[in-house]
Scaffold this motif. Structure first.
Motif, short mmCIF file in Angstrom:
data_model
loop_
_atom_site.label_atom_id
_atom_site.label_comp_id
_atom_site.label_asym_id
_atom_site.label_seq_id
_atom_site.Cartn_x
_atom_site.Cartn_y
_atom_site.Cartn_z
N GLY A 42 0.80 -1.22 0.00
CA GLY A 42 0.00 0.00 0.00
C GLY A 42 0.83 1.26 0.00
O GLY A 42 1.98 1.28 -0.45
N GLY A 43 0.23 2.34 0.53
CA GLY A 43 0.87 3.65 0.54
C GLY A 43 0.79 4.31 -0.82
O GLY A 43 0.43 3.70 -1.82
N LEU A 44 1.13 5.60 -0.85
CA LEU A 44 1.11 6.34 -2.11
C LEU A 44 2.10 5.78 -3.12
O LEU A 44 1.87 5.83 -4.32
CB LEU A 44 1.41 7.82 -1.86
N VAL A 77 13.37 0.53 3.69
CA VAL A 77 12.05 0.44 3.09
C VAL A 77 11.25 1.67 3.48
O VAL A 77 11.58 2.37 4.43
CB VAL A 77 11.30 -0.84 3.53
N ILE A 78 10.17 1.91 2.75
CA ILE A 78 9.31 3.05 3.06
C ILE A 78 8.57 2.83 4.37
O ILE A 78 8.46 3.71 5.21
CB ILE A 78 8.32 3.29 1.90
N TYR A 79 8.05 1.62 4.57
CA TYR A 79 7.26 1.33 5.76
C TYR A 79 7.34 -0.15 6.07
O TYR A 79 7.17 -0.98 5.19
CB TYR A 79 5.80 1.75 5.53
N ASP A 80 7.61 -0.49 7.31
CA ASP A 80 7.64 -1.89 7.73
C ASP A 80 6.87 -2.12 9.02
O ASP A 80 7.14 -3.03 9.77
CB ASP A 80 9.07 -2.42 7.83
N GLY A 81 5.91 -1.25 9.28
CA GLY A 81 5.10 -1.41 10.48
C GLY A 81 5.64 -0.55 11.61
O GLY A 81 6.26 0.49 11.39
N LEU A 82 5.42 -1.01 12.82
CA LEU A 82 5.84 -0.26 14.00
C LEU A 82 7.30 -0.52 14.34
O LEU A 82 7.83 -1.59 14.08
CB LEU A 82 4.96 -0.64 15.19
N ALA A 83 7.93 0.48 14.96
CA ALA A 83 9.30 0.32 15.45
C ALA A 83 9.28 -0.57 16.70
O ALA A 83 8.24 -0.75 17.34
CB ALA A 83 9.88 1.69 15.80
N GLY A 122 -6.30 1.19 5.53
CA GLY A 122 -6.98 1.82 4.40
C GLY A 122 -6.08 1.81 3.18
O GLY A 122 -6.05 2.76 2.41
N ALA A 123 -5.35 0.73 3.00
CA ALA A 123 -4.35 0.64 1.93
C ALA A 123 -4.94 0.85 0.54
O ALA A 123 -4.28 1.35 -0.35
CB ALA A 123 -3.65 -0.71 1.98
N PHE A 124 -6.19 0.48 0.37
CA PHE A 124 -6.74 0.54 -0.96
C PHE A 124 -7.70 1.71 -1.15
O PHE A 124 -8.19 1.95 -2.24
CB PHE A 124 -7.43 -0.78 -1.31
N THR A 125 -7.98 2.43 -0.08
CA THR A 125 -8.87 3.58 -0.19
C THR A 125 -8.17 4.89 0.13
O THR A 125 -8.71 5.95 -0.09
CB THR A 125 -10.07 3.42 0.77
N SER A 126 -6.97 4.81 0.66
CA SER A 126 -6.19 6.02 0.97
C SER A 126 -4.72 5.66 0.90
O SER A 126 -4.34 4.71 0.25
CB SER A 126 -6.57 6.54 2.35
N ASP A 127 -3.90 6.43 1.58
CA ASP A 127 -2.47 6.17 1.51
C ASP A 127 -2.00 5.28 2.66
O ASP A 127 -0.83 5.26 2.99
CB ASP A 127 -1.69 7.48 1.48
N GLY A 128 -2.89 4.50 3.25
CA GLY A 128 -2.54 3.61 4.35
C GLY A 128 -1.87 2.34 3.86
O GLY A 128 -1.65 2.13 2.67
N PHE A 129 -1.55 1.48 4.81
CA PHE A 129 -0.86 0.24 4.52
C PHE A 129 -1.66 -0.96 5.02
O PHE A 129 -2.44 -0.85 5.96
CB PHE A 129 0.52 0.22 5.18
N GLN A 130 -1.44 -2.09 4.38
CA GLN A 130 -2.01 -3.34 4.83
C GLN A 130 -0.87 -4.24 5.25
O GLN A 130 0.08 -4.44 4.50
CB GLN A 130 -2.80 -4.00 3.70
N LEU A 131 -0.96 -4.78 6.46
CA LEU A 131 0.07 -5.68 6.99
C LEU A 131 -0.50 -7.07 7.09
O LEU A 131 -1.60 -7.26 7.63
CB LEU A 131 0.54 -5.21 8.37
N THR A 132 0.23 -8.03 6.56
CA THR A 132 -0.18 -9.43 6.64
C THR A 132 0.80 -10.16 7.56
O THR A 132 2.02 -10.01 7.42
CB THR A 132 -0.18 -10.08 5.25
N PHE A 133 0.23 -10.95 8.50
CA PHE A 133 1.01 -11.66 9.49
C PHE A 133 0.75 -13.16 9.40
O PHE A 133 -0.29 -13.58 8.90
CB PHE A 133 0.59 -11.24 10.91
N SER A 134 1.69 -13.95 9.92
CA SER A 134 1.45 -15.37 10.07
C SER A 134 2.06 -15.83 11.40
O SER A 134 2.89 -15.15 11.98
CB SER A 134 2.05 -16.18 8.91
N ARG A 135 1.61 -16.98 11.86
CA ARG A 135 2.15 -17.58 13.10
C ARG A 135 3.18 -18.59 12.73
O ARG A 135 3.11 -19.28 11.80
CB ARG A 135 1.07 -18.26 13.91
#
Length: 135
Positions: A42-44, A77-83, A122-135
């Motif tokens: 996501g993101g711009l 990278v531009i964004y990798d989630g939280l620090a 809101g990755a697909f409706t704005s400039d937000g990001f989508q994070l996918t996780f696995s266990r």
């Protein structure tokens, strides 16, 4: 004969009853525990970055409602989630939508299964990001 029927009926009812306390009440997927970020999209700029399991780990403690993030990403990278750090979180359920609020960041909890978690800013409706996780 009546005595035999009564014994059979009592035996049947005793055997037919089960204790619901013995069943696991945790059949619902839960945030609790460790999750590895495996993809950020996501993101711009339209990023789509994949990560190996264990590089970025979010550990949710449902009792204290604290999230411990261990972010060992060394790639630029531009964004990798939280620090890395400890964050407070809460879950907000409104109608059919579930949100995860981490400090002041609101994520839509899109998918939660035993092995998969998807958080969407809101990755697909704005400039937000989508994070996918696995266990």
């Amino acid at each position: 004969m009546k005595k035999c029927i009564y014994v059979l009926l009592v035996t049947f009812f005793v055997l037919a009853c089960n204790n619901d306390d013995d069943r696991s009440s945790n059949n619902e997927p839960t945030l609790s525990g460790s999750w590895s970020v495996i993809n950020v999209i996501g993101g711009l700029a339209g990023i789509d970055d994949n990560y190996e399991e264990g590089v970025i780990v979010w550990n949710f403690d449902e009792q204290t409602q604290e999230l411990t993030v261990t972010n060992n990403n060394v790639e630029s990278v531009i964004y990798d989630g939280l620090a890395s750090g400890i964050y407070s979180y809460e879950i907000l359920i409104e109608d059919e939508n579930t949100s995860l609020i981490i400090d002041d960041i609101i994520y839509n909890l899109s998918i939660l299964t035993e092995t998969s978690l998807v958080l969407d800013e809101g990755a697909f409706t704005s400039d937000g990001f989508q994070l996918t996780f696995s266990r």
